[in-house]
Design a protein around this motif. Sequence first.
Motif, short mmCIF file in Angstrom:
data_model
loop_
_atom_site.label_atom_id
_atom_site.label_comp_id
_atom_site.label_asym_id
_atom_site.label_seq_id
_atom_site.Cartn_x
_atom_site.Cartn_y
_atom_site.Cartn_z
N ARG A 31 0.80 -1.22 0.00
CA ARG A 31 0.00 0.00 0.00
C ARG A 31 0.84 1.28 0.00
O ARG A 31 0.28 2.37 -0.20
CB ARG A 31 -0.92 0.03 1.22
N PHE A 32 2.14 1.18 0.21
CA PHE A 32 2.94 2.36 0.47
C PHE A 32 4.08 2.56 -0.51
O PHE A 32 4.71 1.61 -0.95
CB PHE A 32 3.52 2.30 1.89
N SER A 33 4.32 3.82 -0.83
CA SER A 33 5.53 4.18 -1.55
C SER A 33 6.73 4.02 -0.63
O SER A 33 6.63 4.23 0.58
CB SER A 33 5.45 5.62 -2.04
N MET A 34 7.87 3.67 -1.21
CA MET A 34 9.11 3.53 -0.47
C MET A 34 10.16 4.46 -1.07
O MET A 34 10.07 4.82 -2.24
CB MET A 34 9.62 2.08 -0.54
N SER A 35 11.14 4.82 -0.27
CA SER A 35 12.17 5.74 -0.72
C SER A 35 13.55 5.26 -0.32
O SER A 35 13.71 4.55 0.68
CB SER A 35 11.95 7.14 -0.15
N TRP A 36 14.54 5.68 -1.11
CA TRP A 36 15.94 5.50 -0.77
C TRP A 36 16.58 6.86 -0.55
O TRP A 36 16.41 7.78 -1.36
CB TRP A 36 16.70 4.77 -1.88
N TYR A 37 17.33 6.98 0.54
CA TYR A 37 18.14 8.14 0.84
C TYR A 37 19.59 7.71 1.00
O TYR A 37 19.88 6.54 1.21
CB TYR A 37 17.69 8.80 2.15
N ARG A 38 20.49 8.68 0.92
CA ARG A 38 21.88 8.40 1.22
C ARG A 38 22.50 9.58 1.96
O ARG A 38 22.06 10.71 1.81
CB ARG A 38 22.68 8.07 -0.03
N GLN A 39 23.53 9.29 2.73
CA GLN A 39 24.24 10.31 3.48
C GLN A 39 25.74 10.07 3.38
O GLN A 39 26.26 9.16 4.04
CB GLN A 39 23.80 10.34 4.94
N PRO A 40 26.43 10.86 2.56
CA PRO A 40 27.89 10.76 2.51
C PRO A 40 28.50 11.23 3.83
O PRO A 40 27.87 11.98 4.58
CB PRO A 40 28.27 11.70 1.37
N PRO A 41 29.72 10.82 4.12
CA PRO A 41 30.38 11.25 5.37
C PRO A 41 30.45 12.77 5.46
O PRO A 41 30.89 13.44 4.54
CB PRO A 41 31.77 10.64 5.26
N GLY A 42 29.97 13.31 6.57
CA GLY A 42 30.05 14.74 6.82
C GLY A 42 29.10 15.60 6.01
O GLY A 42 29.22 16.83 6.04
N LYS A 43 28.18 14.99 5.28
CA LYS A 43 27.26 15.74 4.44
C LYS A 43 25.81 15.48 4.82
O LYS A 43 25.51 14.60 5.63
CB LYS A 43 27.48 15.39 2.97
N GLU A 44 24.92 16.27 4.24
CA GLU A 44 23.50 16.13 4.51
C GLU A 44 22.92 14.90 3.82
O GLU A 44 23.38 14.48 2.76
CB GLU A 44 22.75 17.37 4.03
N ARG A 45 21.91 14.33 4.43
CA ARG A 45 21.18 13.22 3.83
C ARG A 45 20.36 13.73 2.65
O ARG A 45 19.74 14.80 2.73
CB ARG A 45 20.29 12.57 4.88
N GLU A 46 20.34 12.97 1.56
CA GLU A 46 19.60 13.38 0.39
C GLU A 46 18.71 12.26 -0.12
O GLU A 46 19.05 11.07 -0.03
CB GLU A 46 20.54 13.85 -0.72
N LEU A 47 17.58 12.66 -0.69
CA LEU A 47 16.68 11.71 -1.32
C LEU A 47 17.25 11.28 -2.65
O LEU A 47 17.61 12.11 -3.48
CB LEU A 47 15.31 12.35 -1.50
N VAL A 48 17.30 9.97 -2.87
CA VAL A 48 17.85 9.42 -4.10
C VAL A 48 16.75 8.97 -5.05
O VAL A 48 16.79 9.27 -6.24
CB VAL A 48 18.80 8.24 -3.79
N ALA A 49 15.79 8.21 -4.54
CA ALA A 49 14.74 7.66 -5.38
C ALA A 49 13.51 7.35 -4.56
O ALA A 49 13.60 7.09 -3.36
CB ALA A 49 15.22 6.39 -6.09
N ALA A 50 12.36 7.37 -5.21
CA ALA A 50 11.11 6.93 -4.61
C ALA A 50 10.46 5.92 -5.53
O ALA A 50 10.53 6.05 -6.76
CB ALA A 50 10.18 8.11 -4.36
N ILE A 51 9.83 4.92 -4.94
CA ILE A 51 9.20 3.84 -5.69
C ILE A 51 7.77 3.71 -5.22
O ILE A 51 7.52 3.44 -4.04
CB ILE A 51 9.95 2.51 -5.51
#
Length: 116
Positions: A31-51
């Motif tokens: 029933r739900f959309s899912m997402s992938w995020y990533r966070q490089p060392p020392g940087k902000e977390r960012e949205l990569v993809a949504a499914i």
Amino acid sequence: QVQLVESGGDLVQPGGSLRLSCAASGFTFSRFSMSWYRQPPGKERELVAAITSVGLSRNYADSVKGRFTGSRVNAKNTVYLQMNSLKPEDTAKYYCNVVIGDTSYWGQGTQVTVSS
């Protein structure tokens, strides 16, 4: 009771590929959309993809367009991130996410390191 468990992260050479997996439980996955995020060392977390719940995916980071593809298998309660042509700047901890109502749930993350 919601649980998200990422796996598949590894050390890989530039130009290589990885497929990350996120196993979900504790909610009606289909029933739900899912997402992938990533966070490089020392940087902000960012949205990569949504499914979406039916498997339609969208990339949100210009840096991964054409290289990363999200997908899911609802029968397995699993979402994937196929990562091709990996670059050193893709090095990050990758997280699976779902928003249920007003709550955002996260897995523990899986480390991807791209280095020669």
